[in-house]
Design a protein around this motif. Structure first.
Motif, PDB file in Angstrom:
ATOM      1  N   THR A  33      -7.935  -0.489  -1.821  1.00  0.00           N
ATOM      2  CA  THR A  33      -6.893  -1.739  -1.614  1.00  0.00           C
ATOM      3  C   THR A  33      -6.031  -2.464  -2.580  1.00  0.00           C
ATOM      4  N   PRO A  34      -4.387  -2.200  -1.948  1.00  0.00           N
ATOM      5  CA  PRO A  34      -3.275  -2.414  -3.521  1.00  0.00           C
ATOM      6  C   PRO A  34      -3.931  -3.866  -4.465  1.00  0.00           C
ATOM      7  N   ALA A  35      -4.982  -4.764  -4.342  1.00  0.00           N
ATOM      8  CA  ALA A  35      -5.631  -5.257  -5.123  1.00  0.00           C
ATOM      9  C   ALA A  35      -6.229  -4.768  -6.246  1.00  0.00           C
ATOM     10  N   TYR A  36      -6.819  -3.612  -6.237  1.00  0.00           N
ATOM     11  CA  TYR A  36      -6.455  -2.911  -7.319  1.00  0.00           C
ATOM     12  C   TYR A  36      -6.168  -1.365  -6.866  1.00  0.00           C
ATOM     13  N   PRO A  37      -4.863  -2.063  -7.832  1.00  0.00           N
ATOM     14  CA  PRO A  37      -3.843  -0.363  -7.743  1.00  0.00           C
ATOM     15  C   PRO A  37      -4.336   0.037  -8.735  1.00  0.00           C
ATOM     16  N   GLU A  38      -5.271   0.630  -9.939  1.00  0.00           N
ATOM     17  CA  GLU A  38      -4.584   1.413 -10.748  1.00  0.00           C
ATOM     18  C   GLU A  38      -6.306   2.205 -10.130  1.00  0.00           C
ATOM     19  N   ASP A  39      -6.763   1.719  -9.054  1.00  0.00           N
ATOM     20  CA  ASP A  39      -7.924   2.179  -8.575  1.00  0.00           C
ATOM     21  C   ASP A  39      -7.792   3.318  -7.634  1.00  0.00           C
ATOM     22  N   ILE A  84      -4.248  17.230   4.605  1.00  0.00           N
ATOM     23  CA  ILE A  84      -3.031  16.417   4.632  1.00  0.00           C
ATOM     24  C   ILE A  84      -3.889  15.640   3.957  1.00  0.00           C
ATOM     25  N   ILE A  85      -3.177  14.156   3.306  1.00  0.00           N
ATOM     26  CA  ILE A  85      -3.752  13.107   3.282  1.00  0.00           C
ATOM     27  C   ILE A  85      -3.460  12.171   4.634  1.00  0.00           C
ATOM     28  N   TYR A  86      -4.398  11.846   5.106  1.00  0.00           N
ATOM     29  CA  TYR A  86      -4.976  10.747   6.186  1.00  0.00           C
ATOM     30  C   TYR A  86      -4.767   8.989   6.013  1.00  0.00           C
ATOM     31  N   ALA A  87      -3.800   8.453   5.385  1.00  0.00           N
ATOM     32  CA  ALA A  87      -4.337   7.169   4.928  1.00  0.00           C
ATOM     33  C   ALA A  87      -4.356   6.100   6.212  1.00  0.00           C
ATOM     34  N   VAL A  88      -5.338   5.232   6.625  1.00  0.00           N
ATOM     35  CA  VAL A  88      -5.090   3.937   6.795  1.00  0.00           C
ATOM     36  C   VAL A  88      -4.909   2.878   6.484  1.00  0.00           C
ATOM     37  N   TYR A  89      -3.547   2.353   6.548  1.00  0.00           N
ATOM     38  CA  TYR A  89      -3.554   0.876   6.487  1.00  0.00           C
ATOM     39  C   TYR A  89      -4.110  -0.062   7.216  1.00  0.00           C
ATOM     40  N   ASP A  90      -5.373  -0.457   6.928  1.00  0.00           N
ATOM     41  CA  ASP A  90      -6.090  -1.793   7.985  1.00  0.00           C
ATOM     42  C   ASP A  90      -5.427  -2.425   7.885  1.00  0.00           C
ATOM     43  N   ASN A  91      -5.337  -3.209   8.894  1.00  0.00           N
ATOM     44  CA  ASN A  91      -5.046  -5.315   8.531  1.00  0.00           C
ATOM     45  C   ASN A  91      -6.333  -5.851   9.969  1.00  0.00           C
ATOM     46  N   VAL A 142       3.349  -5.152  -9.663  1.00  0.00           N
ATOM     47  CA  VAL A 142       2.675  -3.849  -9.776  1.00  0.00           C
ATOM     48  C   VAL A 142       2.619  -4.790  -8.179  1.00  0.00           C
ATOM     49  N   PHE A 143       2.805  -5.872  -8.253  1.00  0.00           N
ATOM     50  CA  PHE A 143       1.740  -6.634  -6.690  1.00  0.00           C
ATOM     51  C   PHE A 143       2.929  -6.883  -5.581  1.00  0.00           C
ATOM     52  N   CYS A 144       4.141  -6.957  -6.123  1.00  0.00           N
ATOM     53  CA  CYS A 144       5.318  -6.875  -5.400  1.00  0.00           C
ATOM     54  C   CYS A 144       5.612  -6.286  -4.079  1.00  0.00           C
ATOM     55  N   ALA A 178       0.887  -1.531   0.045  1.00  0.00           N
ATOM     56  CA  ALA A 178      -0.136  -0.086   0.071  1.00  0.00           C
ATOM     57  C   ALA A 178       1.037   1.588  -0.270  1.00  0.00           C
ATOM     58  N   MET A 179       1.638   1.183   0.554  1.00  0.00           N
ATOM     59  CA  MET A 179       2.497   2.286   1.176  1.00  0.00           C
ATOM     60  C   MET A 179       3.143   2.401  -0.664  1.00  0.00           C
ATOM     61  N   ARG A 180       4.131   1.599  -1.338  1.00  0.00           N
ATOM     62  CA  ARG A 180       4.561   1.376  -1.957  1.00  0.00           C
ATOM     63  C   ARG A 180       3.667   2.103  -3.033  1.00  0.00           C
ATOM     64  N   LEU A 181       2.356   2.029  -2.774  1.00  0.00           N
ATOM     65  CA  LEU A 181       0.952   2.028  -4.100  1.00  0.00           C
ATOM     66  C   LEU A 181       0.862   3.796  -3.816  1.00  0.00           C
ATOM     67  N   MET A 182       1.076   4.391  -2.563  1.00  0.00           N
ATOM     68  CA  MET A 182       0.366   5.653  -2.806  1.00  0.00           C
ATOM     69  C   MET A 182       2.049   6.442  -3.158  1.00  0.00           C
ATOM     70  N   LEU A 183       3.202   6.154  -2.344  1.00  0.00           N
ATOM     71  CA  LEU A 183       3.942   6.695  -2.823  1.00  0.00           C
ATOM     72  C   LEU A 183       4.084   6.712  -4.918  1.00  0.00           C
ATOM     73  N   LYS A 184       3.786   5.538  -5.134  1.00  0.00           N
ATOM     74  CA  LYS A 184       3.487   5.911  -6.672  1.00  0.00           C
ATOM     75  C   LYS A 184       3.054   7.136  -6.980  1.00  0.00           C
TER      76      LYS A 184
END
Lengths: 312, 367, 385, 186
Positions: free
Chosen positions: A181-187, A122-129, B324-326, A29-35
């Motif tokens: 959710t990272p499962a839908y990276p483009e969304d 600010i952007i507040y992001a919760v990575y919810d596990n 993408v998923f790594c 999630a962090m990887r995608l957020m920073l992308k």
């Protein structure tokens, strides 16, 4: 460049060598957020798994600066950083508060409410596990009904539904809320880019499966996240100004909730009490109906909800 | 106060004294020092798998690959890929039984991919542009191919591809297939253009034994039905069955291969059964949208649309999922393909689980 | 040009923050602190101070906002009192551990329950071990001056600083305060240039996990910074004296030269004690006064120097460490441990919860001190037994 | 050093009066200090505030309450019935009362000097506060200036202009009117 399934930037602001567990979607999630955000970013991280993931005091896993702050202070530390940067002439830097569900749903809620109500930029992001994973899988108010945690043992599993954090934020009338959710990276990336252009308090609820905490093989975490969306356990949404609701996506086929549950050891005991699975299904149904009603109020129709197998 | 330069490095620095630490608790080095690859007990490996279409095809056309090349915007390379296994794609387009489509995994999802049409459409590019597959290194050997059947046409084609000098003796090429004169001419011209000597007369294969290093013919009976050897070691024989044109082409191809092995002085081996193909259960269907099958393909647009329906079973077509998923950023995207950095890959297996086509597999680490 | 103005102690603090050109202010209302930030928000709103004022939902957040702002390299300021300070406690450690030169005004107020809004030092002294510098001011002028001095010292040693003023006795008392020429203040206190800051382009991780192999070294560095602060403070106060004509010290003696008996005070009661000592001197009593200005870092050397060889010393504490003693008394006793011959030290607890401290009280303490023979563990002054 | 104690009720501006008085003394070139007794007085409840005036900053300043004032100022005459406003008052000290009554009508020992001023009417006239709760602080300071001479009217005017949050001129006028109309016990 050819990447058939995705249009994602190749820039990486998450570095290799971070120490997240195998298959951690919080890291992804962090990887995608920073992308999505780029590198003109400053991050505030309270106590959560990411306190560890980003490396110890000698090392750092991100190409953007991080300030580690106390458990309950992500929203306000980010607010302070934003104010400080603004005063130092760095007005265009995006400040990201990055917290777990414990730091958001529970101990950090007061500061979030304050920052949201004041519409801090600010952007507040919760990575919810869905539990306190960093301390060893204790229940949080994000733990879903029926789930095992070390403080809700299988003999007496969690008996309350997950706190509806999105509605709490919506009630603050913040300009932008997104569930991703990272499962839908483009969304995910589309929403991050959209949020980046909005001023004021933006909230990301990121569904982030945790293989150890969910008693699940590490390779299942993206699949679990995808199933959560397909089964409507975690609908993909946007809420603008607390009023304008958009359901982004509905999986075109009926997927049994059991497909999602059986992936995870934390729900194993539920299959002995199928009536509890029915309780969850009822919760999901009611929540979905409510969202559809809000979507209709906003758009006048539900035809604009994307209904594709492969949503991106 | 000690000087506090912020130097970002990926080097391990030992803390031996106060001066190795900054005044303020801030990190100045990157986690690249953590070789998290050591956590791994399985490693993801990109390994090409067979597809059911490919296994079902008598010619073993690498369907996934030519469709990938076609949809990737490299139709000419796709055409050449076809020609490596299928000598006459316009004839298979017309006459093949398309066992590939019967085996196609997509059949279990919505409808099989129009492989025959795609193969014909793509192959046609080779006809139009005069493209041929790469030949094997020349052996400096001469081979005569004697006979009119499509099997012999195929044998001539493949013998040439395997690097032999080929003379084809055929008075009526493709006899018995009901092709028009134009069609016959088109195919024979292709063979000629590529470099095969075509002599339009019938010959007795035995008379050519002295002149040629080997002879392939449909005029003799075969001894070994798997290698197409005859009692005469210089003569190889294959006759069409006329059940499936691809199978008849295969006979010619196989005979040519046996000759090739023979001329190289190698043992003539039979074809091993193909490795297990990727099954439908291995396909992550969440990454595919149900789409109507395009039965007849006339335009490039149609070809690409239909080609995109292909699951590309067992063949990396650069979908990007693994990258993408790594969660560990341990897969980089180099020249359109994923490259795993084993220094950092923790072996979580997400890339394997999310690979829609089972081309990434997990291999146990050994020590 | 500098000018004088009648100001409450709280407003003197507001002016101090303004003169110090603070950039981010975050605070939460609590009596008797509130008027500090009320005035500051007005000053910011009027555009007289280029700063961002963050109205937060708790003191915990006020400190957190200051921490964030300071981490981003801005000069940050807050003010609080009692329960608010206690709520901040966690973040006080955070500010100090992150080595952020935040300055805070704490208006000394007694802790509840029972509820009290009046002065007492237990709130600030409870924060003794957080790594904050603490300065106890006596007058509104000092309150103003110490905001400026605190930043000057904090930004050199990279530790936060708290100036402490008595509830009502200073916070709501109006008296003339000299406000300095801004250019001169700017000369004394140049803009903050952070060594480490959260800013784009500098990918540092600030305050991440420190394992047992590094944590102690960071703590060692904090202690060294505290020790260094003593010298820095002396240097800066000399400069301050040169520029603004006010001579402050870590401790401030009054009529100490030949004093046999010494009364030690801190905060606003010092003024009253000074008047009492003055009167007693006129009566021929050889009594002196020692004002404790700096509590952290604790000025061991100065205390030893000042109290060595005295007949008796009375330490007046407007605070109590339950189960032990007044806190200044404890600290002075430990500072005097190596001094030979032993100086008899007596600890008096008085003025808790805003109980008034008068000239009469101080004189009585002196009389009591003179005739006392054995040291008692704890002496209560004024409690209605 | 001169010490003044003021009695009033929450909402009348007693604490502000003590501060304005201090400011006026400061403007006359003196050192002054003012402070409320407790600081949490509610509207209507009795309020006590103090002012100390010294010749110079170098005088030793005390930070305790004032127990033996040189003068007392009473912003609300009803307090006379409930509080011992004369407590500790030094002999010869002024008692200045907001009341329409004459100074003679109060039973105050001859040890003290008494002055009265109808500050409430003056305040209402200048629309300071409301009819039920006139803000009498500036008016009574005018009377204080006149009878004690401790602060000049000129300094008081400046102090009012600087400290009054609203109706600055009206407050000055009220003070001036009280200055003129204050009655002294003969």
């Amino acid at each position: 460049m050819i990447m058939r399934n995705w249009q994602v930037p190749l820039e990486e602001n998450l570095l290799e060598g971070h120490v997240a567990c195998q298959g951690c979607l919080g890291a992804l999630a962090m990887r995608l957020m920073l992308k999505g955000l780029g590198d003109n970013v400053a991050v505030a991280i309270p106590a959560c798994c990411w306190t560890i993931i980003s490396g110890d005091v000698l090392y750092h896993a991100l190409k953007v600066p991080v300030f580690h702050t106390a458990f309950e202070t992500a929203a306000i530390a980010a607010t302070g950083i934003k104010a400080g940067l603004t005063m130092r002439g760095k007005k265009d830097t995006t400040v990201l508060a990055w917290a777990g569900d414990g730091g958001t749903f529970d101990i950090g809620l007061q500061a979030i409410s304050g920052a949201a109500e004041r519409n801090e930029d600010i952007i507040y992001a919760v990575y919810d596990n869905e539990a306190y994973m960093n301390t060893g899988i204790q229940r949080s108010s994000a733990t879903p009904y029926g789930a095992w945690t070390t403080t809700t043992p299988a003999k007496r599993p969690e008996d309350k539904p997950k706190k509806d954090i999105i509605e709490i934020l919506a009630a603050h009338r913040v300009p932008y809320i997104a569930t991703v959710t990272p499962a839908y990276p483009e969304d995910f990336l589309r929403k991050v880019k959209k949020a980046k252009e909005i001023k004021g308090f933006r909230f990301f609820h990121i569904f982030s499966p945790c293989p150890p905490g969910w008693k699940m093989p590490s390779d299942y975490s993206v699949q679990a996240a995808r199933l959560a969306v397909q089964t409507k356990v975690f609908p993909l949404l946007e809420i603008e100004n607390g009023e304008k609701y958009t359901i982004n996506y509905e999986y075109p086929k009926e997927v049994p909730l059991e497909d999602y549950l059986k992936l995870q050891g934390r729900f194993k005991h539920l299959f002995k009490t199928p009536e509890k699975i029915e309780v969850i299904k009822e919760q999901i149904k009611k929540r979905w109906e409510y969202l559809v009603m809000r979507h209709k109020l906003t758009h006048g129709t539900t035809d604009n909800i994307v209904r594709k197998v492969f949503y991106k | 106060m000690a000087k506090e330069p912020i130097e970002f490095t990926d080097k391990v620095v030992k803390v031996e004294s106060l001066n190795d630490l900054p005044e303020v608790p801030v990190s100045q080095r990157f986690t690249l020092v953590n070789k998290t690859g050591s956590w791994r007990n399985v490693r993801p490996v990109l390994e090409e798998q067979n597809a059911p279409c490919q296994n079902a095809c008598p010619l073993k056309v690498w369907v996934q690959s030519f469709i990938d090349l076609l949809t990737r915007g490299k139709p000419e390379e796709g055409a050449i890929e076809i020609l490596r296994n299928n000598p006459f794609p316009l004839l298979t387009r017309k006459l093949c039984k398309a066992k590939c489509e019967i085996a196609c995994n997509r059949k279990k999802y919505d409808a099989p991919v129009s492989i025959r049409e795609l193969e014909g459409f793509t192959g046609n590019i080779a006809y139009e542009k005069g493209l041929f597959p790469k030949r094997e290194e020349s052996l400096g050997k001469k081979v005569a191919v004697v006979g009119n059947s499509e099997t012999m046409m195929s044998a001539a084609y493949f013998a040439y591809m395997y690097g032999m000098d080929v003379t084809l003796y055929a008075s009526k090429p493709f006899d018995g297939l009901g092709l028009s004169d134009d069609e016959v001419k088109r195919e024979v011209d292709r063979l000629k253009k590529w470099g095969i000597k075509v002599i339009e007369e019938d010959k007795d294969p035995d008379t050519l034994k002295s002149e040629f290093d080997a002879v392939i013919t449909d005029k003799k009976d075969v001894e070994n039905k798997l290698t197409f050897q005859t009692q005469d070691e210089k003569i190889f024989a294959a006759k069409p069955e006329r059940k499936d044109i691809s199978r008849d082409f295969y006979f010619g191809k196989r005979a040519a291969k046996s000759v090739w092995q023979y001329l190289k002085g190698e043992e003539i081996t039979k074809d091993a059964p193909p490795p297990r193909a990727v099954s439908f259960n291995n396909i992550v269907t969440d990454y595919f949208e149900p789409e109507d099958r395009i039965d007849t393909i006339n335009t490039m647009e149609e070809a690409i649309a239909e080609g995109n329906r292909c699951f590309s079973c067992g063949h990396c077509n650069s979908c990007g999922n693994c990258y993408v998923f790594c969660p560990d950023a341990a897969i980089s995207w180099v020249d359109d393909f994923p490259v795993v950095d084993y220094d950092y890959c923790k072996g979580c297996g997400i890339c394997v689980n999310e690979c829609p086509r089972s081309v990434l597999i997990l291999v146990p680490e050994r020590g | 040009m500098s000018f004088k103005k009648v100001l409450t102690g709280n407003h003197a603090v507001s002016y101090g923050a303004t003169s110090a050109r603070v950039q981010v202010i975050s605070a939460y209302p609590i009596t008797p602190q509130t008027t500090i930030v009320e005035l500051l928000s007005e000053i910011v709103a009027e555009g007289k101070l280029d700063a961002i004022f963050v109205n937060v939902e708790s003191e915990h957040s006020a400190m957190s906002a200051c921490i964030g702002a300071s981490a981003a390299g801005a000069r940050a300021f807050t003010a609080t009192s009692a329960q608010g300070l206690a709520l901040m406690h966690e973040m006080l450690h955070w500010a100090a551990g992150a080595r952020l030169p935040i300055v805070m005004a704490n208006v000394n107020r007694a802790m509840a329950p029972p509820w009290s809004i009046w002065t007492e030092q237990n709130d600030s002294l409870s924060q003794r071990d957080t790594g904050w510098m603490q300065f106890y001011v006596e007058s509104n002028q000092e309150a103003y001056d110490y905001v400026i001095i605190a930043y000057k010292v904090a930004e050199q040693v990279l530790l936060p600083a708290m100036l402490v003023l008595d509830a009502f006795v200073l916070s709501h008392t109006s008296e003339p305060v000299e406000i300095y020429d801004q250019e001169k203040v700017d000369e004394f206190l140049p803009p903050y240039e952070p060594k480490f800051a959260i800013e784009p382009g500098k990918p540092i991780s600030y305050g991440a996990l420190s394992k047992p192999d590094t944590y102690m070294e960071f703590r060692y560095k904090m202690q060294k910074a505290m020790e260094k602060a003593v010298d820095v403070m002396e240097k800066e106060m000399n400069l301050f004296n040169e520029m603004f004509g006010r001579n402050y010290g870590l401790v401030e003696p009054y009529m100490m030269d030949d004093a046999d008996y010494v009364i030690v005070t801190s905060g606003a009661m010092t003024s009253t004690a000074r008047a009492a000592v003055h009167e007693m001197r006129e009566e021929g009593k050889k009594v002196g006064l020692l004002k404790m200005k700096t509590f952290r870092p604790f000025p061991f050397k100065k205390v030893r120097e000042m109290l060595k060889g005295r007949k008796k010393v009375a330490v007046l504490d407007r605070n109590i460490s339950f189960g032990h003693h007044g806190i200044f008394y404890e600290e002075i006793k430990s500072a005097m441990y190596p001094v030979e011959p032993k100086v008899p030290l007596y600890g008096y607890i008085l003025g808790l919860g805003g109980r008034d401290v008068t000239v009469k009280d101080i004189k009585e303490i002196y009389e009591d001190l003179v005739k006392r023979e054995e040291m008692e563990e704890i002496i209560w002054k004024g409690v209605k037994l | 050093m001169i010490e003044i104690r003021m009695h009033g009720r929450g909402g009348q501006g007693t604490v502000v009066a003590s501060k304005v008085l201090a400011d006026a003394a400061f403007k006359d070139g003196k050192y002054a200090q003012s402070f409320p007794q407790y600081g949490v007085e509610r509207r209507g409840a009795p309020v006590t505030a103090f002012t100390r005036i010294a010749d110079s900053e170098k005088d030793l300043i005390v930070r305790s309450f004032i127990y033996e004032p040189d003068h007392v100022v009473v912003l609300d005459p009803t307090l006379l019935a409930t509080q011992n406003i004369l407590e500790g008052l030094k002999k010869g000290g002024w008692v200045i009362i907001n009341t329409p009554e004459s100074p003679e009508s109060f039973d105050i020992p001859k040890d003290y000097r008494v002055a009265t001023v109808d500050a409430a009417s003056i305040a209402i006239k200048w629309r300071l506060g409301s009819k039920t709760q006139p803000i009498v602080n500036t008016a009574i300071l005018g009377a204080f200036s006149k009878v004690t001479g401790i602060v000049s009217m000129d300094a008081l005017e400046k102090a009012i202009l600087e400290n009054a949050p609203v109706k600055k001129e009206e407050n000055v006028n009220a003070a001036k009117e009280a200055f003129e109309s204050v009655k002294i016990r003969s």
